[in-house]
Design a protein around this motif. Structure first.
Motif, PDB file in Angstrom:
ATOM      1  N   VAL A 212       0.844  -1.193   0.000  1.00 34.35           N
ATOM      2  CA  VAL A 212       0.000   0.000   0.000  1.00 34.35           C
ATOM      3  C   VAL A 212       0.877   1.240   0.000  1.00 34.35           C
ATOM      4  O   VAL A 212       2.067   1.182   0.308  1.00 34.35           O
ATOM      5  CB  VAL A 212      -0.962   0.042   1.220  1.00 34.35           C
ATOM      6  CG1 VAL A 212      -1.904  -1.136   1.221  1.00 34.35           C
ATOM      7  CG2 VAL A 212      -0.214   0.131   2.521  1.00 34.35           C
ATOM      8  N   ARG A 213       0.264   2.348  -0.361  1.00 30.59           N
ATOM      9  CA  ARG A 213       0.966   3.627  -0.280  1.00 30.59           C
ATOM     10  C   ARG A 213       0.065   4.615   0.449  1.00 30.59           C
ATOM     11  O   ARG A 213      -1.162   4.501   0.415  1.00 30.59           O
ATOM     12  CB  ARG A 213       1.350   4.139  -1.663  1.00 30.59           C
ATOM     13  CG  ARG A 213       0.188   4.434  -2.551  1.00 30.59           C
ATOM     14  CD  ARG A 213       0.615   4.982  -3.899  1.00 30.59           C
ATOM     15  NE  ARG A 213      -0.550   4.948  -4.763  1.00 30.59           N
ATOM     16  CZ  ARG A 213      -0.553   4.515  -5.982  1.00 30.59           C
ATOM     17  NH1 ARG A 213       0.546   4.100  -6.539  1.00 30.59           N
ATOM     18  NH2 ARG A 213      -1.661   4.504  -6.688  1.00 30.59           N
ATOM     19  N   ALA A 214       0.711   5.561   1.096  1.00 32.21           N
ATOM     20  CA  ALA A 214      -0.012   6.549   1.891  1.00 32.21           C
ATOM     21  C   ALA A 214       0.050   7.897   1.204  1.00 32.21           C
ATOM     22  O   ALA A 214       1.059   8.260   0.603  1.00 32.21           O
ATOM     23  CB  ALA A 214       0.601   6.649   3.277  1.00 32.21           C
ATOM     24  N   THR A 215      -1.057   8.629   1.298  1.00 28.70           N
ATOM     25  CA  THR A 215      -1.130   9.997   0.791  1.00 28.70           C
ATOM     26  C   THR A 215      -1.467  10.886   1.962  1.00 28.70           C
ATOM     27  O   THR A 215      -2.454  10.652   2.660  1.00 28.70           O
ATOM     28  CB  THR A 215      -2.226  10.114  -0.292  1.00 28.70           C
ATOM     29  OG1 THR A 215      -1.990   9.121  -1.288  1.00 28.70           O
ATOM     30  CG2 THR A 215      -2.230  11.487  -0.907  1.00 28.70           C
ATOM     31  N   ARG A 216      -0.654  11.906   2.185  1.00 29.55           N
ATOM     32  CA  ARG A 216      -0.873  12.805   3.315  1.00 29.55           C
ATOM     33  C   ARG A 216      -1.753  13.971   2.919  1.00 29.55           C
ATOM     34  O   ARG A 216      -1.910  14.276   1.749  1.00 29.55           O
ATOM     35  CB  ARG A 216       0.457  13.342   3.825  1.00 29.55           C
ATOM     36  CG  ARG A 216       1.285  12.309   4.517  1.00 29.55           C
ATOM     37  CD  ARG A 216       2.522  12.943   5.068  1.00 29.55           C
ATOM     38  NE  ARG A 216       3.177  12.019   5.982  1.00 29.55           N
ATOM     39  CZ  ARG A 216       4.148  12.345   6.772  1.00 29.55           C
ATOM     40  NH1 ARG A 216       4.603  13.582   6.781  1.00 29.55           N
ATOM     41  NH2 ARG A 216       4.684  11.456   7.566  1.00 29.55           N
ATOM     42  N   GLY A 217      -2.264  14.627   3.942  1.00 29.11           N
ATOM     43  CA  GLY A 217      -2.995  15.867   3.734  1.00 29.11           C
ATOM     44  C   GLY A 217      -4.478  15.662   3.562  1.00 29.11           C
ATOM     45  O   GLY A 217      -4.993  14.539   3.634  1.00 29.11           O
ATOM     46  N   PRO A 218      -5.194  16.773   3.315  1.00 26.63           N
ATOM     47  CA  PRO A 218      -6.642  16.677   3.106  1.00 26.63           C
ATOM     48  C   PRO A 218      -6.957  15.800   1.896  1.00 26.63           C
ATOM     49  O   PRO A 218      -6.333  15.921   0.848  1.00 26.63           O
ATOM     50  CB  PRO A 218      -7.066  18.122   2.849  1.00 26.63           C
ATOM     51  CG  PRO A 218      -5.965  18.952   3.398  1.00 26.63           C
ATOM     52  CD  PRO A 218      -4.710  18.142   3.270  1.00 26.63           C
ATOM     53  N   GLY A 219      -7.886  14.907   2.056  1.00 25.89           N
ATOM     54  CA  GLY A 219      -8.238  13.990   0.978  1.00 25.89           C
ATOM     55  C   GLY A 219      -7.283  12.813   0.883  1.00 25.89           C
ATOM     56  O   GLY A 219      -7.394  12.000  -0.020  1.00 25.89           O
ATOM     57  N   GLY A 220      -6.355  12.707   1.815  1.00 22.02           N
ATOM     58  CA  GLY A 220      -5.370  11.629   1.795  1.00 22.02           C
ATOM     59  C   GLY A 220      -5.915  10.354   2.392  1.00 22.02           C
ATOM     60  O   GLY A 220      -7.063  10.264   2.811  1.00 22.02           O
ATOM     61  N   GLY A 221      -5.068   9.367   2.440  1.00 27.01           N
ATOM     62  CA  GLY A 221      -5.438   8.066   2.973  1.00 27.01           C
ATOM     63  C   GLY A 221      -4.521   7.007   2.410  1.00 27.01           C
ATOM     64  O   GLY A 221      -3.382   7.283   2.032  1.00 27.01           O
ATOM     65  N   TYR A 222      -5.022   5.796   2.309  1.00 31.50           N
ATOM     66  CA  TYR A 222      -4.241   4.669   1.807  1.00 31.50           C
ATOM     67  C   TYR A 222      -4.917   4.091   0.572  1.00 31.50           C
ATOM     68  O   TYR A 222      -6.138   4.079   0.461  1.00 31.50           O
ATOM     69  CB  TYR A 222      -4.137   3.573   2.870  1.00 31.50           C
ATOM     70  CG  TYR A 222      -3.233   3.944   4.022  1.00 31.50           C
ATOM     71  CD1 TYR A 222      -1.884   3.632   3.992  1.00 31.50           C
ATOM     72  CD2 TYR A 222      -3.733   4.607   5.132  1.00 31.50           C
ATOM     73  CE1 TYR A 222      -1.058   3.968   5.040  1.00 31.50           C
ATOM     74  CE2 TYR A 222      -2.915   4.949   6.192  1.00 31.50           C
ATOM     75  CZ  TYR A 222      -1.575   4.623   6.138  1.00 31.50           C
ATOM     76  OH  TYR A 222      -0.758   4.956   7.180  1.00 31.50           O
ATOM     77  N   ASP A 223      -4.083   3.603  -0.338  1.00 26.59           N
ATOM     78  CA  ASP A 223      -4.572   2.849  -1.487  1.00 26.59           C
ATOM     79  C   ASP A 223      -3.527   1.809  -1.853  1.00 26.59           C
ATOM     80  O   ASP A 223      -2.433   1.783  -1.289  1.00 26.59           O
ATOM     81  CB  ASP A 223      -4.927   3.755  -2.668  1.00 26.59           C
ATOM     82  CG  ASP A 223      -3.726   4.480  -3.241  1.00 26.59           C
ATOM     83  OD1 ASP A 223      -2.716   4.634  -2.533  1.00 26.59           O
ATOM     84  OD2 ASP A 223      -3.782   4.905  -4.412  1.00 26.59           O
ATOM     85  N   LEU A 224      -3.860   0.933  -2.785  1.00 26.13           N
ATOM     86  CA  LEU A 224      -2.939  -0.125  -3.176  1.00 26.13           C
ATOM     87  C   LEU A 224      -1.773   0.448  -3.974  1.00 26.13           C
ATOM     88  O   LEU A 224      -1.958   1.304  -4.834  1.00 26.13           O
ATOM     89  CB  LEU A 224      -3.659  -1.178  -4.014  1.00 26.13           C
ATOM     90  CG  LEU A 224      -4.781  -1.945  -3.317  1.00 26.13           C
ATOM     91  CD1 LEU A 224      -5.410  -2.946  -4.279  1.00 26.13           C
ATOM     92  CD2 LEU A 224      -4.263  -2.662  -2.083  1.00 26.13           C
ATOM     93  N   ALA A 225      -0.574  -0.054  -3.701  1.00 25.95           N
ATOM     94  CA  ALA A 225       0.615   0.414  -4.406  1.00 25.95           C
ATOM     95  C   ALA A 225       0.799  -0.311  -5.739  1.00 25.95           C
ATOM     96  O   ALA A 225       1.536   0.162  -6.600  1.00 25.95           O
ATOM     97  CB  ALA A 225       1.856   0.222  -3.540  1.00 25.95           C
ATOM     98  N   MET A 226       0.141  -1.449  -5.894  1.00 27.49           N
ATOM     99  CA  MET A 226       0.206  -2.202  -7.150  1.00 27.49           C
ATOM    100  C   MET A 226      -1.175  -2.773  -7.444  1.00 27.49           C
ATOM    101  O   MET A 226      -2.062  -2.714  -6.601  1.00 27.49           O
ATOM    102  CB  MET A 226       1.247  -3.326  -7.055  1.00 27.49           C
ATOM    103  CG  MET A 226       0.906  -4.400  -6.056  1.00 27.49           C
ATOM    104  SD  MET A 226       2.107  -5.732  -5.975  1.00 27.49           S
ATOM    105  CE  MET A 226       3.249  -5.074  -4.794  1.00 27.49           C
ATOM    106  N   SER A 227      -1.329  -3.287  -8.602  1.00 37.40           N
ATOM    107  CA  SER A 227      -2.610  -3.842  -9.017  1.00 37.40           C
ATOM    108  C   SER A 227      -2.971  -5.052  -8.156  1.00 37.40           C
ATOM    109  O   SER A 227      -2.112  -5.861  -7.802  1.00 37.40           O
ATOM    110  CB  SER A 227      -2.529  -4.252 -10.483  1.00 37.40           C
ATOM    111  OG  SER A 227      -3.658  -4.988 -10.853  1.00 37.40           O
ATOM    112  N   ALA A 228      -4.243  -5.172  -7.828  1.00 41.02           N
ATOM    113  CA  ALA A 228      -4.711  -6.305  -7.034  1.00 41.02           C
ATOM    114  C   ALA A 228      -4.590  -7.614  -7.818  1.00 41.02           C
ATOM    115  O   ALA A 228      -4.531  -8.688  -7.214  1.00 41.02           O
ATOM    116  CB  ALA A 228      -6.157  -6.091  -6.609  1.00 41.02           C
ATOM    117  N   GLN A 229      -4.526  -7.536  -9.150  1.00 43.44           N
ATOM    118  CA  GLN A 229      -4.345  -8.735  -9.968  1.00 43.44           C
ATOM    119  C   GLN A 229      -2.924  -9.282  -9.862  1.00 43.44           C
ATOM    120  O   GLN A 229      -2.681 -10.439 -10.170  1.00 43.44           O
ATOM    121  CB  GLN A 229      -4.651  -8.461 -11.448  1.00 43.44           C
ATOM    122  CG  GLN A 229      -6.103  -8.289 -11.745  1.00 43.44           C
ATOM    123  CD  GLN A 229      -6.558  -6.858 -11.588  1.00 43.44           C
ATOM    124  OE1 GLN A 229      -5.765  -5.959 -11.354  1.00 43.44           O
ATOM    125  NE2 GLN A 229      -7.858  -6.641 -11.687  1.00 43.44           N
TER     126      GLN A 229
END
Length: 178
Positions: free
Chosen positions: A54-71
């Motif tokens: 996963v990768r993290a995004t800071r700041g307003p509207g930030g959060g976590y998402d996948l760093a690579m494709s789930a496939q």
């Protein structure tokens, strides 16, 4: 078998894989989705981020998402990264074969083969039964609109109390008949 840590990490990755493309999820939202405490989810996300899942995004509207494709993300890669499975020593040809050791190696091979061919995307789809919250629209300059704070309508002091006394509404006489 698999530890609870790996089980919860895979669940978190499946929830993130269900997000629409480009969206992130906060730690609190993810914790409510997988039914864990925020502090435990933070520790899971830290481990997943350190291993590149996963990768993290800071700041307003930030959060976590996948760093690579789930496939491309196999369940075995998560198991191997978070809770390395202990390898039993290889059997020697001349030594007496221990049935328990042979069975353990066979189970390990089958488990590894199955989990290597099972991907996070196999369990995630955008139409799943997961009730993922929709994010507020992010403005062009990167800030979300502020939520207006809730303020109770009550007196600021005891001297203003008489201004806030709610008088009961009288009902018409017909409403009292039984």
């Amino acid at each position: 078998m698999l530890s609870k840590k790996v089980f919860h990490a895979v669940n978190a990755l499946v929830v993130m894989a269900c997000l629409p493309a480009g969206n992130t999820i906060t730690t609190a939202e993810l914790a409510s989705q997988v039914g864990l405490s925020v502090s435990y989810v933070e520790s899971l996300l830290k481990a997943l981020r350190e291993h590149g899942f996963v990768r993290a995004t800071r700041g307003p509207g930030g959060g976590y998402d996948l760093a690579m494709s789930a496939q491309r993300m196999s369940v075995w890669s998560v198991v191997d990264a978070l809770d390395p499975y202990p390898q039993t020593p290889a059997l020697e040809g001349d030594a007496q074969i221990d049935l328990e050791q042979a069975l353990g190696q066979s189970i390990e091979r089958e488990l590894k083969a199955f989990l290597s061919n099972t991907f996070i995307a196999d369990y995630a789809n955008e139409d799943s039964a997961l009730s993922l919250p929709r994010k507020a629209k992010v403005w062009d300059f990167g800030f979300k609109p502020m939520v207006q704070p809730w303020r109770p309508e009550a007196p600021n002091s005891v001297f203003q109390l008489s201004q806030f006394v709610v008088k009961p509404v009288a009902k018409p006489a017909a409403a009292w008949r039984v």
